[in-house]
Motif scaffolding. Structure first.
Motif, mmCIF file in Angstrom:
data_model
loop_
_atom_site.group_PDB
_atom_site.id
_atom_site.type_symbol
_atom_site.label_atom_id
_atom_site.label_comp_id
_atom_site.label_asym_id
_atom_site.label_seq_id
_atom_site.Cartn_x
_atom_site.Cartn_y
_atom_site.Cartn_z
ATOM 1 N N PRO A 51 -12.690 -3.776 -14.879
ATOM 2 C CA PRO A 51 -11.416 -3.614 -14.175
ATOM 3 C C PRO A 51 -10.266 -4.286 -14.924
ATOM 4 C CG PRO A 51 -12.723 -5.317 -13.120
ATOM 5 C CD PRO A 51 -13.614 -4.666 -14.138
ATOM 6 N N ASN A 52 -9.076 -3.844 -14.650
ATOM 7 C CA ASN A 52 -7.873 -4.516 -15.123
ATOM 8 C C ASN A 52 -7.895 -5.957 -14.634
ATOM 9 O OD1 ASN A 52 -4.925 -5.185 -13.827
ATOM 10 N ND2 ASN A 52 -4.740 -4.340 -15.882
ATOM 11 N N ILE A 53 -7.538 -6.906 -15.509
ATOM 12 C CA ILE A 53 -7.682 -8.326 -15.178
ATOM 13 C C ILE A 53 -6.755 -8.743 -14.033
ATOM 14 C CG2 ILE A 53 -6.028 -9.146 -16.913
ATOM 15 C CD1 ILE A 53 -9.389 -10.802 -15.942
ATOM 16 N N PHE A 54 -5.614 -8.106 -13.905
ATOM 17 C CA PHE A 54 -4.720 -8.412 -12.786
ATOM 18 C C PHE A 54 -5.378 -8.032 -11.457
ATOM 19 C CE2 PHE A 54 -1.400 -6.477 -9.962
ATOM 20 C CZ PHE A 54 -0.893 -7.668 -9.463
ATOM 21 N N ILE A 55 -5.940 -6.841 -11.397
ATOM 22 C CA ILE A 55 -6.625 -6.409 -10.172
ATOM 23 C C ILE A 55 -7.801 -7.336 -9.873
ATOM 24 C CG2 ILE A 55 -7.956 -4.543 -9.100
ATOM 25 C CD1 ILE A 55 -4.945 -3.963 -9.283
ATOM 26 N N LYS A 56 -8.553 -7.684 -10.904
ATOM 27 C CA LYS A 56 -9.703 -8.570 -10.700
ATOM 28 C C LYS A 56 -9.260 -9.950 -10.227
ATOM 29 C CE LYS A 56 -13.900 -10.140 -13.050
ATOM 30 N NZ LYS A 56 -14.676 -10.078 -14.318
ATOM 31 N N SER A 57 -8.190 -10.476 -10.818
ATOM 32 C CA SER A 57 -7.727 -11.830 -10.492
ATOM 33 C C SER A 57 -7.141 -11.934 -9.085
ATOM 34 C CB SER A 57 -6.685 -12.275 -11.517
ATOM 35 O OG SER A 57 -7.234 -12.323 -12.815
ATOM 36 N N TYR A 58 -6.550 -10.844 -8.617
ATOM 37 C CA TYR A 58 -5.869 -10.882 -7.319
ATOM 38 C C TYR A 58 -6.588 -10.063 -6.247
ATOM 39 C CZ TYR A 58 -1.899 -13.299 -9.379
ATOM 40 O OH TYR A 58 -1.095 -14.234 -9.982
ATOM 41 N N ALA A 59 -7.840 -9.726 -6.495
ATOM 42 C CA ALA A 59 -8.590 -8.899 -5.544
ATOM 43 C C ALA A 59 -8.700 -9.543 -4.171
ATOM 44 C CB ALA A 59 -9.976 -8.592 -6.103
ATOM 45 N N ALA A 60 -8.643 -10.864 -4.108
ATOM 46 C CA ALA A 60 -8.729 -11.555 -2.817
ATOM 47 C C ALA A 60 -7.573 -11.189 -1.897
ATOM 48 C CB ALA A 60 -8.761 -13.068 -3.026
ATOM 49 N N GLN A 61 -6.471 -10.726 -2.477
ATOM 50 C CA GLN A 61 -5.332 -10.267 -1.660
ATOM 51 C C GLN A 61 -5.712 -9.079 -0.781
ATOM 52 O OE1 GLN A 61 -2.075 -11.094 -1.228
ATOM 53 N NE2 GLN A 61 -1.929 -12.828 -2.624
ATOM 54 N N LEU A 62 -6.757 -8.368 -1.166
ATOM 55 C CA LEU A 62 -7.177 -7.174 -0.431
ATOM 56 C C LEU A 62 -8.310 -7.455 0.561
ATOM 57 C CD1 LEU A 62 -7.149 -4.583 -3.366
ATOM 58 C CD2 LEU A 62 -5.299 -5.191 -1.791
ATOM 59 N N GLU A 63 -8.685 -8.713 0.669
ATOM 60 C CA GLU A 63 -9.776 -9.075 1.583
ATOM 61 C C GLU A 63 -9.422 -8.655 3.007
ATOM 62 O OE1 GLU A 63 -12.413 -13.005 2.827
ATOM 63 O OE2 GLU A 63 -11.047 -13.079 1.107
ATOM 64 N N GLY A 64 -10.361 -7.997 3.666
ATOM 65 C CA GLY A 64 -10.146 -7.537 5.030
ATOM 66 C C GLY A 64 -9.444 -6.193 5.136
ATOM 67 N N LEU A 65 -9.013 -5.647 4.015
ATOM 68 C CA LEU A 65 -8.352 -4.335 3.992
ATOM 69 C C LEU A 65 -9.395 -3.315 3.524
ATOM 70 C CD1 LEU A 65 -4.953 -5.454 2.409
ATOM 71 C CD2 LEU A 65 -5.508 -5.146 4.835
ATOM 72 N N LYS A 66 -9.946 -2.572 4.462
ATOM 73 C CA LYS A 66 -11.138 -1.769 4.200
ATOM 74 C C LYS A 66 -10.872 -0.568 3.297
ATOM 75 C CE LYS A 66 -15.488 -0.643 4.867
ATOM 76 N NZ LYS A 66 -16.554 -1.430 4.238
#
Length: 199
Positions: free
Chosen positions: A20-35
Motif C-alpha cells: 500500500p501507499n505509505i500515507f494510507i498505511k500510516s494513517y489507516a487508523a483514521q478509518l477505524e470503525g468506518l466499515k
C-alpha cells in the motif's frame, strides 16, 4: 480519452507494486470503525487490498479493466474480498452517500475536472465519514520521480483547500516525501496529503 491505463496495467507485474501507499498505511487508523470504504482511481488495487486486510468492506473504482482484474488477483493472494467497479470518474455516475469513507492515491485529472471528481468522491461518503488523499503537487514537475508530466494534471494546495470548504480538515501536508512504489514512483517527491471529515 483513450484508456492508456488499461494498456499500462495489462502486465503480470504490478506497476506500482503490491504494497500500500505509505500515507494510507500510516494513517489507516483514521478509518477505524468506518466499515464501507471506496477506493477511487485505485489502479491495481494495492490500497484497497490493504484496507480489506484490516477488515474494511472495500470497493475499488477504476477506469482500467486490467487494473481491476489485478485487484481481484491481489485480493485473492491476500485472502480477502474487494468489490470492483469499472467507471470513468470524469463521465460516470458514482453512488451517493453509500460509503463510510473514501480514499484516492495519485488520481490525477485535468484541472478543469479536478473539482468535479473531488465532489463526486465527497458525495459518495455519508456525513461523518472521512476522505483521505495523497496527490502530486504542481511542484512535482521539478522532481521527475513519478506522476503526470504536465502541469495541467497536477494539483494546487489552495484548490484542495477551497474544495474542502464545509468539511473538517483533520490532516493537511504539503511537501517532500520519498515514494518507492513499483517502477513508476521512484524517489523524493512533492505531495499533498489530505484527510477530511464530511459534515
Amino acid at each position: 480519452m483513450t484508456n492508456t491505463w488499461n494498456e499500462w496495467f495489462n502486465t503480470v507485474e504490478y506497476m506500482f507494486g503490491e504494497e500500500p501507499n505509505i500515507f494510507i498505511k500510516s494513517y489507516a487508523a483514521q478509518l477505524e470503525g468506518l466499515k464501507k470504504v471506496a477506493a477511487f482511481a485505485e489502479g491495481e488495487g494495492r490500497n484497497a487490498v490493504f484496507l480489506a486486510t484490516l477488515g474494511h468492506e472495500v470497493t475499488a473504482f477504476d477506469y482500467a479493466e486490467s487494473g481491476l482484474r489485478k485487484t481481484k488477483r491481489l485480493a485473492k493472494k491476500n485472502n480477502v474480498e474487494v468489490n470492483t467497479v469499472q467507471v470513468d470518474l470524469l463521465e460516470g455516475t458514482i453512488p451517493t452517500q453509500q460509503f463510510d469513507a473514501a480514499i484516492m492515491v495519485f488520481g490525477h485529472f485535468p484541472k478543469g475536472k479536478q473539482s468535479l471528481v473531488f465532489d463526486k468522491i465527497v458525495n459518495a461518503v455519508r456525513p461523518g465519514g472521512k476522505i483521505m488523499m495523497e496527490l502530486y503537487s504542481e511542484d512535482q514537475l521539478e522532481y521527475q520521480t513519478g506522476g503526470p508530466k504536465e502541469l495541467e494534471m497536477l494539483y494546487k494546495p489552495q484548490n484542495l483547500l477551497d474544495w474542502c470548504e464545509g468539511s473538517k480538515i483533520l490532516h493537511l501536508f504539503v511537501g517532500e516525501q520519498t515514494r518507492l512504489e513499483g517502477k513508476l514512483h521512484t524517489g523524493l517527491a512533492h505531495v499533498i496529503q489530505l484527510i477530511i471529515e464530511k459534515k
